[in-house]
Design a protein around this motif. Structure first.
Motif, mmCIF file in Angstrom:
data_model
loop_
_atom_site.group_PDB
_atom_site.id
_atom_site.type_symbol
_atom_site.label_atom_id
_atom_site.label_comp_id
_atom_site.label_asym_id
_atom_site.label_seq_id
_atom_site.Cartn_x
_atom_site.Cartn_y
_atom_site.Cartn_z
ATOM 1 N N GLU A 32 40.769 0.331 -24.198
ATOM 2 C CA GLU A 32 40.126 -0.102 -25.456
ATOM 3 C C GLU A 32 41.125 -0.827 -26.349
ATOM 4 N N GLU A 33 42.347 -0.330 -26.373
ATOM 5 C CA GLU A 33 43.374 -0.932 -27.222
ATOM 6 C C GLU A 33 43.698 -2.351 -26.756
ATOM 7 N N ASN B 233 41.717 -4.263 -24.905
ATOM 8 C CA ASN B 233 40.508 -5.081 -25.076
ATOM 9 C C ASN B 233 40.380 -5.607 -26.503
ATOM 10 N N GLU B 234 40.825 -4.826 -27.461
ATOM 11 C CA GLU B 234 40.693 -5.232 -28.868
ATOM 12 C C GLU B 234 41.567 -6.433 -29.223
ATOM 13 N N ILE B 235 42.659 -6.634 -28.500
ATOM 14 C CA ILE B 235 43.534 -7.754 -28.850
ATOM 15 C C ILE B 235 43.246 -9.003 -28.014
ATOM 16 N N GLY C 189 38.226 -12.272 -26.537
ATOM 17 C CA GLY C 189 36.804 -11.927 -26.578
ATOM 18 C C GLY C 189 35.871 -13.068 -26.230
#
Length: 265
Positions: free
Chosen positions: A41-42, A44-46, A49
């Motif tokens: 998740e960490e 994926n957040e950076i 997208g």
């Protein structure tokens, strides 16, 4: 049965049904819960997208999972570039070295300088054109100019110029490579920023055949090969190739080429 009693019974029934469904949802959410690695998740957040798939995975979330779980390369996101790779390395406790930037370039200077064998009227797509006797162009190796690369680019970094050849805007290009994958004639290739001299032709036809259809095609005359002081140019199968490791960007091959198919960029 009076109306008030009927109303109360209906409300009680609906309330009970809602309660039962709520309990079922809670139980199901706990039973079928999938534990996600917080590092995934960490990461994926950076990520950007954009889910372009240039990394080779289904999307950003899939790439994040493979980076954390399966050792996919930290530099695998071409859109995010080195900055994102460095952040991923920070999360996973790994160092990332910055490589030299690479951008696609077009190995063809035909376009309007190459004759058309017939007038094409149909789907505006390079692959569709090539289904008709390998394309409308007199050169089977050249750019079709029908914009498959333009439509493949999710960043609006390519357009077809007045000469019917792709033009790449490096300010918008993320080096994702989707345009290269989309080209049916493989005339889009990556080149490093330090590689200044390029042969902008892919034809292996004999010189006489090339001159008959294209003003700018390589005719395999070897003048470039003879002009090179460091043995960095060789003509193989009627086409000049540059050995970028030997090339010193002196420009002598560019000056000697009678067809203008070697460029200094």
């Amino acid at each position: 049965m009076s109306m008030p009693i009927l109303l109360i019974q209906s409300m009680a029934t609906l309330g009970g049904l809602a309660l039962a469904i709520g309990v079922m949802l809670i139980v199901a959410s706990k039973k079928f819960k999938v534990d996600v690695n917080p590092l995934v998740e960490e990461v994926n957040e950076i990520l950007p997208g954009v889910n372009c798939g240039a990394c080779g995975y289904a999307g950003c979330a899939d790439f994040a999972e493979h980076v954390v779980e399966d050792n996919a390369p930290l530099t695998g996101c071409p859109v995010g570039g080195f900055d994102v790779a460095k952040e991923i390395g920070g999360i996973l406790g790994q160092e990332v070295s910055e490589g030299e930037a690479e951008y696609p370039y077009v190995r063809c200077e035909g376009g309007v300088h190459c004759v058309d064998r017939f007038n094409y009227e149909g789907i505006e797509d390079c692959k569709a054109v090539m289904m008709l006797s390998e394309g409308e162009k007199g050169c089977n190796y050249g750019c079709m100019g029908r914009g498959a690369c333009v439509r493949a680019c999710p960043f609006d970094a390519i357009h077809i110029g007045d000469d019917r050849l792709p033009k790449i805007n490096k300010n918008l290009c993320t080096s994702c490579g989707l345009c290269i994958e989309s080209c049916p004639n493989d005339i889009l290739v990556f080149a490093k920023e330090s590689e200044k001299v390029h042969v902008v032709c892919m034809s292996h036809d004999k010189g006489k055949t090339v001159k008959a259809v294209c003003e700018n095609g390589c005719i395999g005359c070897k003048l470039c090969e003879k002009a090179c002081p460091v043995d960095a140019v060789h003509v193989t199968k009627f086409l000049a190739e540059i050995d970028q490791e030997k090339c010193i960007s002196c420009g002598k091959c560019v000056e000697k080429c009678p067809q203008g198919c070697i460029e200094m960029r």
